[in-house]
Structure formats: C-alpha cells, structure tokens
Design an enzyme around this catalytic site. Structure first.
Site, PDB file in Angstrom:
ATOM      1  N   THR A 176      50.621  23.871  32.499  1.00 38.03           N
ATOM      2  CA  THR A 176      51.421  22.813  31.833  1.00 38.03           C
ATOM      3  C   THR A 176      51.125  22.869  30.347  1.00 38.03           C
ATOM      4  OG1 THR A 176      51.601  21.281  33.693  1.00 38.03           O
ATOM      5  CG2 THR A 176      51.728  20.286  31.528  1.00 38.03           C
ATOM      6  N   ARG A 204      59.486  20.768  44.978  1.00 32.81           N
ATOM      7  CA  ARG A 204      58.332  19.901  44.704  1.00 32.81           C
ATOM      8  C   ARG A 204      58.382  19.373  43.255  1.00 32.81           C
ATOM      9  NH1 ARG A 204      53.836  20.528  40.847  1.00 32.81           N
ATOM     10  NH2 ARG A 204      52.179  19.174  41.557  1.00 32.81           N
ATOM     11  N   ASP A 207      53.663  15.577  38.350  1.00 37.06           N
ATOM     12  CA  ASP A 207      53.527  14.404  37.475  1.00 37.06           C
ATOM     13  C   ASP A 207      54.269  14.544  36.146  1.00 37.06           C
ATOM     14  OD1 ASP A 207      51.618  16.514  36.981  1.00 37.06           O
ATOM     15  OD2 ASP A 207      50.693  15.203  35.488  1.00 37.06           O
ATOM     16  N   THR A 227      47.744  17.128  32.166  1.00 29.23           N
ATOM     17  CA  THR A 227      47.809  18.406  32.893  1.00 29.23           C
ATOM     18  C   THR A 227      46.783  18.370  34.007  1.00 29.23           C
ATOM     19  OG1 THR A 227      47.341  20.766  32.795  1.00 29.23           O
ATOM     20  CG2 THR A 227      46.282  19.409  31.121  1.00 29.23           C
ATOM     21  N   GLY A 230      48.745  17.693  39.939  1.00 26.41           N
ATOM     22  CA  GLY A 230      49.847  16.769  39.706  1.00 26.41           C
ATOM     23  C   GLY A 230      49.924  15.617  40.684  1.00 26.41           C
TER      24      GLY A 230
HETATM   25  N1  ASP Z   1      50.410  18.792  36.474  1.00 19.58           N
HETATM   26  C1  ASP Z   1      51.222  19.949  36.723  1.00 19.58           C
HETATM   27  C2  ASP Z   1      51.969  19.765  38.012  1.00 19.58           C
HETATM   28  O1  ASP Z   1      51.407  19.260  38.940  1.00 19.58           O
HETATM   29  C3  ASP Z   1      50.420  21.206  36.780  1.00 19.58           C
HETATM   30  C4  ASP Z   1      49.322  21.315  35.757  1.00 19.58           C
HETATM   31  O2  ASP Z   1      49.307  20.623  34.778  1.00 19.58           O
HETATM   32  O3  ASP Z   1      48.425  22.110  35.931  1.00 19.58           O
HETATM   33  O4  ASP Z   1      53.102  20.159  38.110  1.00 19.58           O
END
Ligand code: ASP
Length: 307
Positions: A176, A204, A207, A227, A230
């Site tokens: 992210t 899917r 967040d 990040t 999520g």
């Molecule tokens: N938070 C992001 C998600 O779940 C992934 C990440 O930030 O590593 O899509």
C-alpha cells in the site's frame, strides 16, 4: 498475545506545511538487496519532493498528497498502480481513497483502468455525490479525464512470481502507499492507494478505500493513511480510532497512534503502520512490522527510511 513493538518517528509541529508518506509496511528490510533499497528510497524521495513542491508553492494539502501518491503508484516497487499485488486469478484490483480535512471524501474499489487510482478516488469526490464506487466503468473514468491503461499495465513479473510463491492469503504479502499533508493554510488531507494483498480472492476489499479504516482527515484533529493487515484495520476502524483518541480522549498523537496499533492490530495478531499529520504540522510515522517504506519533509528537506 503480546503486541509487537511499535517503531515510531515523532516530528514536532512546525506550524508550517508538512508531508509524510508511506510505501507500505509489508517489507522486511533484511530481504532487500542494496540496489532494491536504494531504488525504493529514490522513489520515496521523489514522492516526498512532489508533495513538498505543491506545498511550497502554496498549494492545497489535497494536491500535495495526490502528487506524492501518483509517484508511488507509477513506481513498480510499491503495491499500488503498476506493480500492484495480484488476486488468485492473477489480476490487479485497485483500491484508493482521498479525504480532506473539511470532511469531503472519495474512493474507488476493485478498479481497473485508471493509471492512477488515487485520481479516480479524487474524481469520485469532485464529480459525483457519492463517496465510494466499485469497479467504475472505463466510460466514467474517461469522462472524468483520467489516464486509462489496460489491465496488464499493472501486472509485473515480480508480482507474478510473488503470487506463484504465495501459498495462501494468510501469508500476507502486502503493501500500500499513502500520504498525509498539512498545507500553508493549516488544512490537512490524506490519500491511500493499494492493490491489496497477494492471493486475495477477486472482489476482496481491504481497509484502504474505506473512510475511517485506512484513510481519514479532519482539520480539527489529524490526517491518517494506514497500511497493513487490512481486515484488522477495517475491524478496528483504525484511522478514525486515532482521530477519536485525539478528539475525545485528549491523548497525544504519539500515544494515540501507539495504542491504536498495539490494541487494534498487534494484540489481534496483525501488523502494519500509518503516517499522521496534524493541523499544527506535527507528524508521526509508526509501524509494528519489521519495516515500513516511508518519507517526510517538514521543511528541512526529504528524509526517507525503510527499517
Ligand atoms: N491494507 C492493505 C489491504 O489490506 C494492504 C497493506 O497495506 O499492506 O488491502
């Protein structure tokens, strides 16, 4: 379960413009070659510089965070735009969100087509009465004047290899990118963009595009971009939780961030991090994972780090 330690950088308020950004907490610095680390830090510095340039010219925080995130989306190194994490079908589905301190917000989820998903999120905010749009059509994106790409633009050999090596979603090959800024007028904004988590099921949603979960901004308190795992950021409404701790709990920014990451992420078995900036220009960059790509510039030049 004992929560992993939070690594935190605190930058006291300057009363002037500030930008802080991240390129994801899904990195173990020990796994990077020197060349990979140098390339990532170069992109982080370029993104920080792009945002800072906007702020130094007196531009709004929203323009600054979008400028910074675009640079990171265009870099293959980060999980957003080109180089996004791939679903079990080998496809990229992009999520992005922007929010300004006066409570305006826009987001896209499961998007394919915009070269820069963050600009699609901004377009939702500026061109519609909606906040979140799933799978916006090419016609719509084109009508908003956005740069369009084909689905294979996002897919890189490195992400295909990562997908082939990833046994299951729970291995959390994530990332992210995101930025928060405070402009010369004291307004804040946040922007976050991601491909999600490697080997996620098509459809899917994490967040990142959910206001209050991965992204938040309020001119009375703080702008946040998250990040990490999520599902836990969604279940904890983490970005809003940090805001609420400041607004109603009277906590300091460092305590609010540390406790939110400890209680809502670390103690529940996840990892991740966030960047935050207040209307006074105070900034925090924090994570409880082995590393987080990050950068900031509070007026004294860009600083980047990974571990
Ligand atoms: N938070 C992001 C998600 O779940 C992934 C990440 O930030 O590593 O899509």
């Amino acid at each position: 379960m004992t929560a992993p330690t939070v690594t935190l950088t605190h930058l006291p308020a300057t009363g002037g413009p500030a930008i802080a950004l991240h390129g994801g907490a899904g990195v173990d610095p020990a796994s990077l070659t020197k060349e990979q680390a140098a390339a990532a830090r170069e992109a982080l510095a370029a993104a920080t510089g792009a945002g800072r340039e906007v702020l130094d010219a007196g531009g709004p925080a929203l323009d600054a965070v979008c400028a910074a995130v675009r640079v990171l989306e265009d870099s293959e190194h980060f999980n957003a735009g080109r180089g996004a994490a791939l679903t079990t079908d080998g496809t990229a589905e992009l999520d992005a969100c922007v929010m300004t301190g006066d409570s305006r917000a826009g987001a896209v989820t499961v998007a394919t087509g915009p070269r820069n998903p963050v600009m699609a999120a901004r377009a939702v905010m500026e061109n519609t009465d909606h906040v979140l749009m799933a799978a916006p059509s090419r016609e719509l994106l084109e009508g908003w004047g956005l740069d369009l790409v084909n689905a294979d633009y996002y897919v890189t050999p490195a992400r295909l290899q990562m997908l082939a090596e990833t046994g299951s979603f729970t291995e959390y090959r994530h990332g992210t990118v995101g930025a928060v800024a405070r402009d010369a007028e004291g307004h804040v904004a946040a922007a976050t963009s991601t491909g999600g988590i490697t080997a996620q099921l098509p459809g899917r949603v994490g967040d990142t595009p959910l206001v209050g979960c991965g992204t938040w901004a309020d001119d009375a308190t703080v702008a946040i971009s998250c990040t990490g795992t999520g599902e836990l950021f969604v279940r904890g409404a983490v970005a809003h939780d940090v805001h609420a701790r400041l607004r109603w709990g009277g906590q300091t920014l460092t305590d609010a961030v540390t406790e939110a990451l400890d209680e809502l992420i670390g103690a529940r078995g996840g990892d991740g991090g966030l960047v935050a900036v207040t209307p006074a220009g105070e900034a925090v960059l924090a994570f409880n994972s082995p590393g987080m790509y990050r950068g900031h510039d509070l007026g004294d030049g860009p600083v980047t780090a990974i571990g």
